[in-house]
Design an enzyme around this catalytic site. Structure first.
Site, PDB file in Angstrom:
ATOM      1  N   LYS A   5       0.475  10.461  -4.188  1.00 34.64           N
ATOM      2  CA  LYS A   5      -0.377  10.733  -5.325  1.00 34.64           C
ATOM      3  C   LYS A   5      -1.101   9.459  -5.763  1.00 34.64           C
ATOM      4  O   LYS A   5      -0.583   8.355  -5.587  1.00 34.64           O
ATOM      5  CB  LYS A   5       0.464  11.226  -6.514  1.00 34.64           C
ATOM      6  CG  LYS A   5       1.148  12.558  -6.340  1.00 34.64           C
ATOM      7  CD  LYS A   5       1.985  12.868  -7.576  1.00 34.64           C
ATOM      8  CE  LYS A   5       2.756  14.168  -7.437  1.00 34.64           C
ATOM      9  NZ  LYS A   5       1.893  15.346  -7.538  1.00 34.64           N
ATOM     10  N   ARG A  26       8.230  23.695  -3.690  1.00 39.59           N
ATOM     11  CA  ARG A  26       8.459  25.024  -3.118  1.00 39.59           C
ATOM     12  C   ARG A  26       9.442  24.965  -1.959  1.00 39.59           C
ATOM     13  O   ARG A  26      10.107  25.954  -1.656  1.00 39.59           O
ATOM     14  CB  ARG A  26       7.125  25.632  -2.684  1.00 39.59           C
ATOM     15  CG  ARG A  26       6.430  24.900  -1.547  1.00 39.59           C
ATOM     16  CD  ARG A  26       4.952  25.206  -1.440  1.00 39.59           C
ATOM     17  NE  ARG A  26       4.223  24.656  -2.579  1.00 39.59           N
ATOM     18  CZ  ARG A  26       2.911  24.814  -2.762  1.00 39.59           C
ATOM     19  NH1 ARG A  26       2.176  25.502  -1.879  1.00 39.59           N
ATOM     20  NH2 ARG A  26       2.317  24.282  -3.804  1.00 39.59           N
TER      21      ARG A  26
END
Length: 464
Positions: free
Chosen positions: A241, A315
């Site tokens: 990020k 996830r």
């Protein structure tokens, strides 16, 4: 912080200052019935009875009393007294007329302070609210404690809130209610929960990944599974990020915080369920052994996942945990996760994006959220977007290309790991408040927690 149970007391007519509830529609009539000194003081304070306005007014038989503005004096919401609780001097208060009702919750949560790392702040004196709603006191305190737990866990920086700390939080909650806690880590995690292991394996050994499970209740009761995403810090992995995107990633375990707090509420209320809490705890770190874009992971379910993006790691850990939850054949699975930025773009920071594979269940949780002023917003499990997760080399890809429908494709990925026919709720929650509101300071926040708790109360016969 003062024990929340000390901030709300049974009204036995002990000395207390009066709070007069006023709304904008009734302000003129209220003001017209007041003596001249009250009219003068309210004018000086520019008090008009608007929501969250507070004024100190003269009072017969008291040094002073309080006028508090609300949206509707006939239906007090949970936050209508929160500004008063934040701003009034230390002391004891009661409503001049009527019932505190839901407003007691905001009174309690307004006292929240995250002061673990502060050394110079002076403690704020408590403001105690007297109430005749005796039957509601215990549950209100329990809900406020659960909200404070979410805030504390999310606000704590990653150096002090790693996988071992989430494990410790589960142990503390479990011990308080006689629950059993088991932890899977190391080789057993790699063999049994390969996606959780892959996401967390690059972290320092002290922050090694693990699956934390808590079990509580009579095995003969209906089984309910609560699953929480516990990514204690998310660097994005090798798909790193930017610094701005990493700034708040201490909150990426906000789903675990919600699941822990909800488990605490369920056990405190002694709901007649067999509770199974699962926290998939890991740090998505960068290292020579980090999982890579293009890697293919095996899963507890047996299917394979191609890694399209290492920053779509939540996830993955949830997938293995959902499979484990389904193995116990629960009648309901609920997961909380700070899963996608796409959900924030779609519904903003206040509304958890809600996904459900059961229409009646979706309607129930929406109604429950509206009832307790903890709204959710349903997004579709649109199967037509499943093609976005296709892989040329594996059964599924963890990240769709093109950037479309990110919250939906993430939910569709999770759906692959939920047993067919098992009712399931997925809340993609922000777990953070970017700007303060009365009773809700900037920082970690419980969003969707009270809605799901009310749903469980209604389903299992202990709704107030």
């Amino acid at each position: 912080m003062t024990d929340l149970a000390d901030l709300i007391k049974i009204d036995n007519q002990q000395p207390a200052r009066s709070i007069h509830i006023v709304d904008a529609d009734g302000f003129d009539a209220w003001l017209g019935g007041q003596p001249a000194p009250v009219r003068a003081v309210t004018a000086a304070q520019k008090f008009k009875g608007k929501p969250h306005e507070v004024a100190i007014i003269p009072a017969e038989g008291e040094e002073w009393a309080v006028a508090a503005g609300v949206a509707d004096r006939q239906a007090l919401g949970p936050w209508c007294l929160a500004r008063a609780a934040e701003t009034l001097p230390e002391g004891t208060y009661r409503l001049a007329e009527g019932s505190t009702g839901a407003a007691a919750l905001g009174w309690l949560t307004a006292h929240y302070r995250f002061d673990r790392y502060r050394v110079e702040d002076k403690p704020v004196g408590p403001r105690v609210l007297l109430t005749g709603d005796v039957a509601r006191i215990e549950q209100t305190v329990q809900i406020a404690r659960a909200v404070a737990l979410v805030r504390d866990l999310v606000n704590t920086p990653a150096a002090d809130m790693g996988p071992p700390d989430l494990e410790a939080a589960a142990e503390t909650i479990g011990k308080a209610f006689g629950a059993s806690v088991t932890v899977t880590r190391g080789d057993a995690l790699e063999q049994g929960y390969p996606m959780i292991h892959a996401v967390g394996k690059a972290a320092d050994r002290a922050f090694a990944p693990r699956l934390v499970e808590l079990s509580w209740g009579d095995p003969a009761h209906p089984r309910v599974a609560l699953v929480g995403k516990g990514i204690c810090f998310d660097s994005g992995g090798l798909d790193i990020k930017p610094s701005a995107g990493m700034r708040l990633m201490k909150k990426d375990m906000g789903g675990a915080a919600h699941a822990l707090a909800l488990a605490q509420l369920v056990m405190a209320a002694r709901l007649p369920v067999r509770l199974h809490l699962l926290i998939a705890a890991a740090e998505n770190a960068i290292g020579g052994n980090a999982f890579r874009p293009g890697d293919i992971l095996r899963t507890r379910k047996g299917i394979t996942v191609e890694i399209g993006n290492t920053d779509a790691e939540g996830r993955l850990v949830l997938g293995d945990a959902l499979v484990r939850a389904g193995e116990e054949q629960p009648e309901l699975i609920v997961d909380f996760a700070t899963l996608t930025g796409a959900a924030r773009v779609a519904v903003g920071p206040d509304l958890p994006a809600l996904f459900a594979n059961d229409e009646s269940l979706a309607a129930e949780v929406a109604a429950a959220g509206a009832e307790v002023d903890d709204p959710t917003w349903r997004l579709p499990l649109w199967d037509g977007y499943a093609d976005m997760l296709k892989s040329d080399v594996a059964d599924i890809n963890n990240a769709g290309e093109g950037g479309f429908a990110g919250a939906i494709t993430a939910a569709l990925f999770l759906k692959r790991f939920v047993p067919e026919g098992t009712p399931w709720l997925h809340l993609d929650t922000f777990a953070w408040r970017p700007a303060a509101k009365p009773g809700r300071p900037k920082g970690g926040e419980a969003l969707g927690l009270r809605a799901v708790f009310r749903l469980l109360q209604q389903r299992y016969g202990r709704a107030p």
